[in-house]
Design an enzyme around this catalytic site. Sequence first.
Site, PDB file in Angstrom:
ATOM      1  N   SER A 114       6.215 -65.578   8.728  1.00  0.00           N
ATOM      2  CA  SER A 114       5.870 -66.976   7.845  1.00  0.00           C
ATOM      3  C   SER A 114       6.410 -68.002   8.662  1.00  0.00           C
ATOM      4  CB  SER A 114       7.041 -66.905   6.778  1.00  0.00           C
ATOM      5  OG  SER A 114       7.253 -68.017   6.299  1.00  0.00           O
ATOM      6  N   SER A 115       5.706 -69.179   8.265  1.00  0.00           N
ATOM      7  CA  SER A 115       6.133 -70.154   9.410  1.00  0.00           C
ATOM      8  C   SER A 115       7.456 -70.773   9.334  1.00  0.00           C
ATOM      9  CB  SER A 115       5.015 -71.561   9.079  1.00  0.00           C
ATOM     10  OG  SER A 115       5.232 -71.864   7.802  1.00  0.00           O
ATOM     11  N   CYS A 116       8.114 -70.258   8.246  1.00  0.00           N
ATOM     12  CA  CYS A 116       9.583 -70.690   8.211  1.00  0.00           C
ATOM     13  C   CYS A 116      10.410 -69.920   9.069  1.00  0.00           C
ATOM     14  CB  CYS A 116      10.211 -70.596   6.507  1.00  0.00           C
ATOM     15  SG  CYS A 116      10.376 -68.731   6.301  1.00  0.00           S
ATOM     16  N   TYR A 143      15.293 -65.502   4.352  1.00  0.00           N
ATOM     17  CA  TYR A 143      13.994 -64.816   4.524  1.00  0.00           C
ATOM     18  C   TYR A 143      13.410 -65.245   5.709  1.00  0.00           C
ATOM     19  CZ  TYR A 143       8.730 -64.686   3.670  1.00  0.00           C
ATOM     20  OH  TYR A 143       7.566 -64.385   3.340  1.00  0.00           O
ATOM     21  N   LYS A 147      12.368 -62.200   8.460  1.00  0.00           N
ATOM     22  CA  LYS A 147      10.886 -62.320   9.039  1.00  0.00           C
ATOM     23  C   LYS A 147      11.020 -62.266  10.588  1.00  0.00           C
ATOM     24  CE  LYS A 147       8.372 -62.036   5.745  1.00  0.00           C
ATOM     25  NZ  LYS A 147       7.336 -60.621   5.597  1.00  0.00           N
ATOM     26  N   HIS A 186       5.478 -70.974  -5.169  1.00  0.00           N
ATOM     27  CA  HIS A 186       5.204 -71.920  -4.331  1.00  0.00           C
ATOM     28  C   HIS A 186       4.777 -73.209  -4.993  1.00  0.00           C
ATOM     29  CE1 HIS A 186       5.817 -68.530  -1.478  1.00  0.00           C
ATOM     30  NE2 HIS A 186       6.312 -69.278  -0.771  1.00  0.00           N
TER      31      HIS A 186
HETATM   32  O1  GFB Z   1       6.022 -74.174  -1.451  1.00  0.00           O
HETATM   33  P1  GFB Z   1       7.492 -74.494  -1.743  1.00  0.00           P
HETATM   34  O2  GFB Z   1       8.221 -73.873  -2.743  1.00  0.00           O
HETATM   35  O3  GFB Z   1       8.300 -73.762  -0.209  1.00  0.00           O
HETATM   36  O4  GFB Z   1       7.877 -75.957  -1.375  1.00  0.00           O
HETATM   37  P2  GFB Z   1       8.432 -74.248   1.062  1.00  0.00           P
HETATM   38  C1  GFB Z   1       6.982 -77.040  -0.650  1.00  0.00           C
HETATM   39  C2  GFB Z   1       7.445 -78.439  -0.905  1.00  0.00           C
HETATM   40  O5  GFB Z   1       6.826 -78.758  -2.334  1.00  0.00           O
HETATM   41  C3  GFB Z   1       8.806 -78.685  -1.186  1.00  0.00           C
HETATM   42  C4  GFB Z   1       7.837 -79.260  -3.071  1.00  0.00           C
HETATM   43  O6  GFB Z   1       9.259 -79.844  -0.502  1.00  0.00           O
HETATM   44  C5  GFB Z   1       9.256 -78.659  -2.670  1.00  0.00           C
HETATM   45  O7  GFB Z   1      10.164 -79.458  -3.129  1.00  0.00           O
HETATM   46  N1  GFB Z   1       7.463 -79.165  -4.494  1.00  0.00           N
HETATM   47  C6  GFB Z   1       7.050 -79.995  -5.400  1.00  0.00           C
HETATM   48  C7  GFB Z   1       7.375 -78.137  -5.236  1.00  0.00           C
HETATM   49  N2  GFB Z   1       6.879 -79.655  -6.745  1.00  0.00           N
HETATM   50  C8  GFB Z   1       7.090 -78.481  -6.682  1.00  0.00           C
HETATM   51  C9  GFB Z   1       6.930 -77.377  -7.549  1.00  0.00           C
HETATM   52  O8  GFB Z   1       6.782 -77.692  -8.676  1.00  0.00           O
HETATM   53  N3  GFB Z   1       7.362 -76.004  -6.995  1.00  0.00           N
HETATM   54  C10 GFB Z   1       7.821 -75.913  -5.849  1.00  0.00           C
HETATM   55  N4  GFB Z   1       7.884 -74.520  -5.472  1.00  0.00           N
HETATM   56  N5  GFB Z   1       7.685 -76.673  -4.773  1.00  0.00           N
HETATM   57  C11 GFB Z   1       8.793 -71.822   1.554  1.00  0.00           C
HETATM   58  C12 GFB Z   1       9.935 -70.903   1.754  1.00  0.00           C
HETATM   59  O9  GFB Z   1       9.321 -73.027   1.765  1.00  0.00           O
HETATM   60  O10 GFB Z   1       7.602 -71.551   1.964  1.00  0.00           O
HETATM   61  C13 GFB Z   1       9.595 -69.659   1.838  1.00  0.00           C
HETATM   62  O11 GFB Z   1      10.940 -71.104   0.960  1.00  0.00           O
HETATM   63  C14 GFB Z   1       8.169 -69.317   2.641  1.00  0.00           C
HETATM   64  O12 GFB Z   1      10.574 -68.956   2.496  1.00  0.00           O
HETATM   65  C15 GFB Z   1       7.172 -70.269   2.041  1.00  0.00           C
HETATM   66  O13 GFB Z   1       8.490 -69.460   3.999  1.00  0.00           O
HETATM   67  C16 GFB Z   1       5.889 -70.120   2.666  1.00  0.00           C
HETATM   68  O14 GFB Z   1       7.285 -74.725   1.953  1.00  0.00           O
HETATM   69  O15 GFB Z   1       9.515 -75.248   1.339  1.00  0.00           O
END
Ligand code: GFB
Length: 314
Positions: A114-116, A143, A147, A186
Site C-alpha cells: 500500500s502507498s501508506c 498497517y 506491509k 475508505h
Molecule cells: O480513504 P481514507 O480513509 O484513508 O481517507 P487514507 C482519505 C481521506 O479522505 C482522509 C478523508 O483525509 C479522510 O479524512 N475523508 C473524508 C474520509 N470523508 C471521509 C469519509 O467519509 N470516510 C473516510 N474513510 N475518509 C488509508 C490507510 O489512508 O489508505 C490505509 O488508513 C491504507 O492504511 C489506505 O493505506 C489505502 O488514504 O488516509
Amino acid sequence: MTTPVLFPLTGKRVWVAGHRGMVGSAIVRRLASEACEILTATRAEVDLKDPAAVRAFVGDTKPDAIFMAAAKVGGILANDTQPADFLYDNLMIAANVTEAAHRHDVGKLLFLGSSCIYPREAPQPIPESALLTGPLEPTNEWYAVAKIAGIKLAQAYRKQHGRDYISAMPTNLYGPGDNFDLQTSHVLPALIRKAHEAKAAGADHITLWGTGTPRREFLHADDCADACVFLMQRYSGHDHVNVGSGEDIAILDLAKLVCEVVGFTGEIRTDPGKPDGTMRKLMSGETLKAMGWAPRVGLREGVAAAHAWFAESQ
Ligand code: GFB
C-alpha cells in the site's frame, strides 16, 4: 516498448489469496483471460493467520504462483482505532503465505502492499526509493509496518533462498466489491454512499471527514489487477514497484465529482474534528510506465461504475 514476459502464466496453477476481496476478485476476473488454473480458498477453508493451515493448503494444492491480495484493510478511522488487528493480521498473513510458498517450492509470488508504507513527509511524487527514509503517518503506521514487513519478507526470501518473490505497492483503490460501511471504509465508497443516500432521502447536505484539503491518488481495482498480472509475468527484482494512476485530487474536489456522478445537488460540509491523515501521497509511477504499463479507467468513469455497483447491491 513493453518489457517481455519472463514468467508466462499459461498452464500454471495460480493461487489468488484473498479472492473474495475487492482486489483479489479483480485479479480473478483478469486471470480469466490467461490460460491458467485459478486456485482459491475461503476464510473458512484456510485461515491465513494460521501457519499450519496455510502450509497444508499450499502443500496440497501446489501452486506455481501466488497473488497475495489477502489483507485486513480499512479506511483512516478503522486503521486508527484497531492498530493491533491491522498489525497482527497483516503480519501473520504475509509471513505465513511467504514461508509456505518457499517451503513448497512456489516459483513466483507477488505481495501487495500500500502507498501508506512511505514516510509522511515523502517527496511527491513518491519514488520507490523513499521507503524507510522517515517517520510514518500515525493514523496508519500499524498497517504500514505490516506491509513493509511483507516487502521485506519477499526481499529476504529472494536474497537468502533465491526465490522470485516480488512486491507491488498500489495507491488508494476503489471499485466493485468495495467496503461501503461508513465507519470502516475508505473515502471513495464512503462518499458514494453518503451522496447516494442523501439524494434518496432528499437531504440538503453531506458531511466529509476532516478538512477536505488532503489529496489522494485513486486507481480502479481492475487497473490494479491488470498491473499485478503484468508484474507477475514481466518483473523480477528486489525492489517493490509502485502501482498508481499518476494523478491526485483534493478530497473536497473528489466529493464534488462523486456528487455530480450520483446526482446529489446539496451542500458539501466538512468535519475538521475527524482526522485528515497524510496531506498528500501521490506516487511516482515511472518504474511501471517505463516497463510499458498504463492504467485505463478514468476517475469519473470508474466512480460511475462503482456507484452503479453500489446502487445495484442495495
Ligand atoms: O480513504 P481514507 O480513509 O484513508 O481517507 P487514507 C482519505 C481521506 O479522505 C482522509 C478523508 O483525509 C479522510 O479524512 N475523508 C473524508 C474520509 N470523508 C471521509 C469519509 O467519509 N470516510 C473516510 N474513510 N475518509 C488509508 C490507510 O489512508 O489508505 C490505509 O488508513 C491504507 O492504511 C489506505 O493505506 C489505502 O488514504 O488516509
